[in-house]
Design a protein around this motif. Sequence first.
Motif, PDB file in Angstrom:
ATOM      1  N   HIS A  55      13.648   1.833  -6.247  1.00 60.35           N
ATOM      2  CA  HIS A  55      14.019   2.457  -7.522  1.00 60.35           C
ATOM      3  C   HIS A  55      14.979   3.613  -7.296  1.00 60.35           C
ATOM      4  O   HIS A  55      14.898   4.319  -6.296  1.00 60.35           O
ATOM      5  N   ASP A  66      11.704   9.569  -1.990  1.00 60.72           N
ATOM      6  CA  ASP A  66      11.176   8.732  -3.075  1.00 60.72           C
ATOM      7  C   ASP A  66      12.185   8.602  -4.189  1.00 60.72           C
ATOM      8  O   ASP A  66      12.234   9.425  -5.065  1.00 60.72           O
ATOM      9  N   ASP A  67      13.011   7.583  -4.268  1.00 65.31           N
ATOM     10  CA  ASP A  67      13.050   6.497  -3.307  1.00 65.31           C
ATOM     11  C   ASP A  67      14.499   6.239  -2.921  1.00 65.31           C
ATOM     12  O   ASP A  67      14.811   5.300  -2.218  1.00 65.31           O
ATOM     13  N   GLU A  73      10.656   3.420 -12.372  1.00 66.71           N
ATOM     14  CA  GLU A  73       9.433   3.447 -11.569  1.00 66.71           C
ATOM     15  C   GLU A  73       8.612   4.694 -11.851  1.00 66.71           C
ATOM     16  O   GLU A  73       7.387   4.633 -11.943  1.00 66.71           O
ATOM     17  N   GLU A  74       9.304   5.801 -12.003  1.00 64.51           N
ATOM     18  CA  GLU A  74       8.587   7.073 -12.189  1.00 64.51           C
ATOM     19  C   GLU A  74       8.002   7.213 -13.593  1.00 64.51           C
ATOM     20  O   GLU A  74       7.307   8.182 -13.887  1.00 64.51           O
ATOM     21  N   ASP A 101       9.023   2.044  -0.360  1.00 64.44           N
ATOM     22  CA  ASP A 101       8.750   3.127  -1.306  1.00 64.44           C
ATOM     23  C   ASP A 101       7.408   3.741  -0.929  1.00 64.44           C
ATOM     24  O   ASP A 101       6.622   4.086  -1.776  1.00 64.44           O
TER      25      ASP A 101
HETATM   26 ZN   LIG Z   1       8.779   5.827  -5.506  1.00 61.46          ZN
END
Ligand SMILES: [Zn+2]
Length: 456
Positions: free
Chosen positions: A88, A121-122, A155-156, A182
């Motif tokens: 991501h 990340d990431d 993703e977050e 990740d």
């Molecule tokens: Zn991540």
Amino acid sequence: MTENVLQYLKENREAQLDVLHKFLSIPSVSTESSHKQDVNKAAQFVADYLKSISFNNVEVKETKGHPLVYGEWLGAGEDAPTVLLYGHYDVQPAEPLELWESKPFEPEVRDGRLYARGASDDKGQVFMHLAVFEAFIKTEGAIPINVKVCIEGEEEIGSENLYAILKEKKELFQADFAVISDSGMVASGQPTILYGLKGFTGLEFTLEGPSSDLHSGLYGGAVRNPAMAMAHLLASLKDQDEVVQVDGFYHDVEPLTEEEKLLIADVPGEDYQQSTGVTKTISEKGYTAKEHTMARPTLELNGIYGGYQGEGTKTIIPASATAKITCRLVPGQEPEKIQDLLIKHLEKYVPDGVRLHVKREALSAKAYKVDPNHYLIKKTAESYTKAFGKETVFVRMGGSIPVVEWIDAIYKMPIVLLGFGTPEDRLHSPNESFPLESFDKGLETLVHYWNAVKLK
Ligand SMILES: [Zn+2]
């Protein structure tokens, strides 16, 4: 061939790190609508990079939320396997800004670590893959395997639209296996394979007694106290040896093999007492704390409320009490079945004189595990060890990663969690960073890995 690729990475290290700095400079914070443009910019950045290294069908796919970047390089031919690479490009907010030593979106290297939001990340880990693909293409004209890249921007914020896309575009993302970078290693410089994740389910339930709070002097002795009833009910769920007392809870649990117990014993252990400040650690009877956290199901009471919470005393029998419980599940356990068993238990043991109301936790996930002896995993371990000069350890984790469950459920393909982060990376916190040693050795690991898995 490997030598040329490694040589390229060495010679172009500064140039590639410059590109990573540019990627990290884009504040692609997915949760804040004010950063919508930046999120799009980061997606375009990934797409442009893929195009620049000869990927085909590169597309910034719009979703109901933030876009997803797709690209493919299928030049390795039909005899070579195809990997689906997931990552991501969105990041967590950087606040509180005053706690950062350097600006979150102005990358800076200090003491061998690259500091920036997303360094670990990431974006950092996604970029490592792109850098290695570049090195293969620029030196050999080809990557040893076929690659499909899926880099999302949500993703977050829970990957809101990913499941639907993965399901809808099944053909597009179909591959022989998936690789996700990740995650992290158990210690800096310690190659780590994460081969299992726990599943998740939960309930919220309320015990209702009298229609309003009552005077404890007038009614105490005649009316069941819902808070006390809740205490009894909760205590019935688990004994003092951490063994869950719900009928059938362990029924479908895959037993822990001797081989796995040895793998778990090899993982450098965290000193839980020291790191958490508790007076004594616990574990399920018959298992070590490491075995329990990594590979055995757990049931936790996450919150409990009811009755008077203010200063001093208030002599009441509260009208109700509520509790929230969640379980971390292991392979074999079905989230919905576990919910059913929990509800059955609550209904059976609820004291009389109160009414039970149950709400199911909507967010549920099944556990994931890949056989640690699978050849893709063995090759991962060998590649890691070659690059880092250290034996690889195998771990299972108590947490859940939704995308892993989804890829598993939709595509039934093996998933390799190939992480290079370290415990010191401070993900989601101020001063996120990524060690350049991990960057360099990680690139080398990937070069070895793609070479090692090029034959089906
Ligand atoms: Zn991540």
